[in-house]
Design a protein around this motif. Structure first.
Motif, PDB file in Angstrom:
ATOM      1  N   ARG A 248      -3.463   4.690  -3.577  1.00 57.08           N
ATOM      2  CA  ARG A 248      -4.632   3.904  -3.175  1.00 57.08           C
ATOM      3  C   ARG A 248      -5.667   3.804  -4.287  1.00 57.08           C
ATOM      4  O   ARG A 248      -6.094   2.702  -4.667  1.00 57.08           O
ATOM      5  CB  ARG A 248      -5.278   4.534  -1.942  1.00 57.08           C
TER       6      ARG A 248
ATOM      7  N   ALA B 122      -3.712   0.847  -6.365  1.00 58.03           N
ATOM      8  CA  ALA B 122      -4.143  -0.318  -5.587  1.00 58.03           C
ATOM      9  C   ALA B 122      -5.583  -0.716  -5.897  1.00 58.03           C
ATOM     10  O   ALA B 122      -5.883  -1.898  -6.065  1.00 58.03           O
ATOM     11  CB  ALA B 122      -3.977  -0.038  -4.091  1.00 58.03           C
ATOM     12  N   TYR B 123      -6.486   0.262  -5.966  1.00 53.42           N
ATOM     13  CA  TYR B 123      -7.897  -0.034  -6.228  1.00 53.42           C
ATOM     14  C   TYR B 123      -8.071  -0.744  -7.570  1.00 53.42           C
ATOM     15  O   TYR B 123      -8.875  -1.680  -7.695  1.00 53.42           O
ATOM     16  CB  TYR B 123      -8.710   1.258  -6.210  1.00 53.42           C
TER      17      TYR B 123
ATOM     18  N   ASN C 264      -5.716  -2.461  -8.973  1.00 49.72           N
ATOM     19  CA  ASN C 264      -4.816  -3.624  -8.956  1.00 49.72           C
ATOM     20  C   ASN C 264      -3.896  -3.631 -10.175  1.00 49.72           C
ATOM     21  O   ASN C 264      -3.759  -4.632 -10.884  1.00 49.72           O
ATOM     22  CB  ASN C 264      -5.621  -4.924  -8.891  1.00 49.72           C
TER      23      ASN C 264
ATOM     24  N   GLN D  84       1.045  -0.890   3.421  1.00 49.09           N
ATOM     25  CA  GLN D  84       0.528  -2.245   3.591  1.00 49.09           C
ATOM     26  C   GLN D  84      -0.948  -2.251   3.991  1.00 49.09           C
ATOM     27  O   GLN D  84      -1.604  -3.299   3.956  1.00 49.09           O
ATOM     28  CB  GLN D  84       1.367  -3.028   4.597  1.00 49.09           C
ATOM     29  N   SER D  85      -1.499  -1.088   4.340  1.00 53.02           N
ATOM     30  CA  SER D  85      -2.926  -1.015   4.643  1.00 53.02           C
ATOM     31  C   SER D  85      -3.775  -0.925   3.374  1.00 53.02           C
ATOM     32  O   SER D  85      -5.003  -0.974   3.450  1.00 53.02           O
ATOM     33  CB  SER D  85      -3.219   0.192   5.545  1.00 53.02           C
ATOM     34  N   MET D  86      -3.152  -0.789   2.218  1.00 53.25           N
ATOM     35  CA  MET D  86      -3.881  -0.708   0.948  1.00 53.25           C
ATOM     36  C   MET D  86      -4.086  -2.107   0.365  1.00 53.25           C
ATOM     37  O   MET D  86      -3.111  -2.826   0.134  1.00 53.25           O
ATOM     38  CB  MET D  86      -3.103   0.148  -0.067  1.00 53.25           C
ATOM     39  N   PRO D  87      -5.325  -2.532   0.125  1.00 52.63           N
ATOM     40  CA  PRO D  87      -5.549  -3.836  -0.505  1.00 52.63           C
ATOM     41  C   PRO D  87      -4.788  -3.959  -1.819  1.00 52.63           C
ATOM     42  O   PRO D  87      -4.601  -2.976  -2.541  1.00 52.63           O
ATOM     43  CB  PRO D  87      -7.069  -3.843  -0.736  1.00 52.63           C
ATOM     44  N   ASN D  88      -4.326  -5.166  -2.090  1.00 49.07           N
ATOM     45  CA  ASN D  88      -3.596  -5.546  -3.314  1.00 49.07           C
ATOM     46  C   ASN D  88      -2.111  -5.152  -3.290  1.00 49.07           C
ATOM     47  O   ASN D  88      -1.327  -5.698  -4.073  1.00 49.07           O
ATOM     48  CB  ASN D  88      -4.227  -4.940  -4.580  1.00 49.07           C
TER      49      ASN D  88
ATOM     50  N   SER E 164       0.519  -7.932  -9.060  1.00 47.76           N
ATOM     51  CA  SER E 164      -0.004  -6.915  -8.148  1.00 47.76           C
ATOM     52  C   SER E 164       0.820  -5.637  -8.201  1.00 47.76           C
ATOM     53  O   SER E 164       1.967  -5.641  -8.655  1.00 47.76           O
ATOM     54  CB  SER E 164       0.011  -7.454  -6.709  1.00 47.76           C
TER      55      SER E 164
ATOM     56  N   LYS F  36       4.496  -7.385   3.253  1.00 43.66           N
ATOM     57  CA  LYS F  36       3.148  -7.813   2.875  1.00 43.66           C
ATOM     58  C   LYS F  36       3.199  -8.373   1.457  1.00 43.66           C
ATOM     59  O   LYS F  36       3.682  -7.685   0.558  1.00 43.66           O
ATOM     60  CB  LYS F  36       2.170  -6.642   2.945  1.00 43.66           C
TER      61      LYS F  36
END
Length: 311
Positions: free
Chosen positions: A91, A95-96, A98, A129-133, A157, A228
């Protein structure tokens, strides 16, 4: 005769193609190069191979650092370890920011069988899939796995790819075209739809044909290889067509089923609907094919569930 294969073998071999294609491709593993089939890559590209030991949090953070330096890292380990033990690093580090980190996870769902709950990944899609990007994908056969891995080179991504450790049958030919955010249609149909991913797709195809032989109903099979971003058009068209059955080797809570249900509900579509997957409780260990049967998403279970929806 239909061939069968292990997807981790296919993915491991294809890493050699990616290594030859792009000299920025590097492989990072957490002391599981045998399990994840990356030994050959390390033999051929030793200067682009890193083993961080049994330390999945370090695996992900190290891969993030490589991405910051302009490399294209593929981080390999088991799905339960990368999605839970290294959840914060996935995360916050990947993900943060990207970053173009590819998280390649084997032992998806309960395919690990008698390895038991510690080696099952029954929550990983819901988590990732709950993590942005984060892009989340799951291949269903060898050809799709190769095309999916090829697509990872150009994706901007972070990516999480989950795969089973049981045999899967060939579904697609060399002409198969893969696109990350577009579902595949291995079988057409006009009366009802099975939406599925990964190991379940082969069972869905058999089930659809058996239902057609038994009832004459025409069953579409949608291979939702990208959980996603999900293909909303494919989901909405399926809901408008008739009953929808969603099946994935994952907890019935979260995952593909919930994603499909939300899109159908948001579109205001009224249809008969059911999610099949691992029950929302911890289950005793057993061989994967037995578990698939018990949980109702092998061929027999899919036939039974769809016949109930068609009544």
């Amino acid at each position: 005769m239909t061939r069968v294969c292990l997807l981790r073998d296919v993915i491991g071999r294809y890493m050699l193609d990616l290594g030859n294609l792009n000299d920025k491709v590097v492989v990072v593993n957490a002391d599981l190069s045998g399990t994840c089939r990356t030994k050959k890559f390390a033999d051929i590209f030793p200067e682009r191979s890193y083993n961080v030991g049994i330390a999945e949090q370090n695996l992900v953070s190290f891969a993030a650092g490589l991405a910051h330096e302009g490399y294209l890292p593929y981080a390999f380990t088991m799905a339960p370890f990368i999605s839970m033990r290294a959840c914060e690093q996935c995360r916050s580090d990947v993900a943060y920011a990207n970053l173009q980190v590819r998280l390649i996870a084997t032992y998806a769902g309960c395919s690990g069988g008698i390895s038991g709950a510690t080696h099952w990944a029954i929550e990983d899609c819901a988590i990732m899939q709950s993590m942005p990007n984060m892009v989340v994908m799951e291949p269903s056969d060898a050809m799709q796995a190769r095309k999916m891995m090829a697509a990872t080179i150009l994706c901007d991504s972070p990516i999480y790819i989950r795969s089973s450790v049981v045999d899967v049958a060939d579904i697609y030919s060399d002409e198969y075209e893969f696109k990350i955010d577009k579902a595949s249609y291995p079988k057409a149909g006009k009366d009802a739809t099975i939406i599925c991913s990964g190991v379940v797709v082969q069972y869905a195809l058999r089930a659809a044909r058996l239902i057609e032989e038994k009832t004459g109903s025409s069953i579409e099979v949608i291979d939702m290889h990208t959980i996603k971003p999900i293909d909303e058009v494919a989901v909405i068209n399926a809901g408008r067509k008739g009953p929808v059955l969603v099946a994935q080797d994952h907890n019935v809570v979260g995952g593909l089923g919930y994603s499909v249900a939300s899109k159908i509900a948001e579109a205001g579509i009224k249809t008969r609907f059911k999610i099949l997957g691992i029950p929302d409780k911890f289950m005793p260990m057993a061989h994967a094919p037995y578990l698939y049967n018990q949980f109702g998403y092998d061929t027999h279970g899919l036939v039974s569930a769809m016949l109930n929806l068609l009544q």
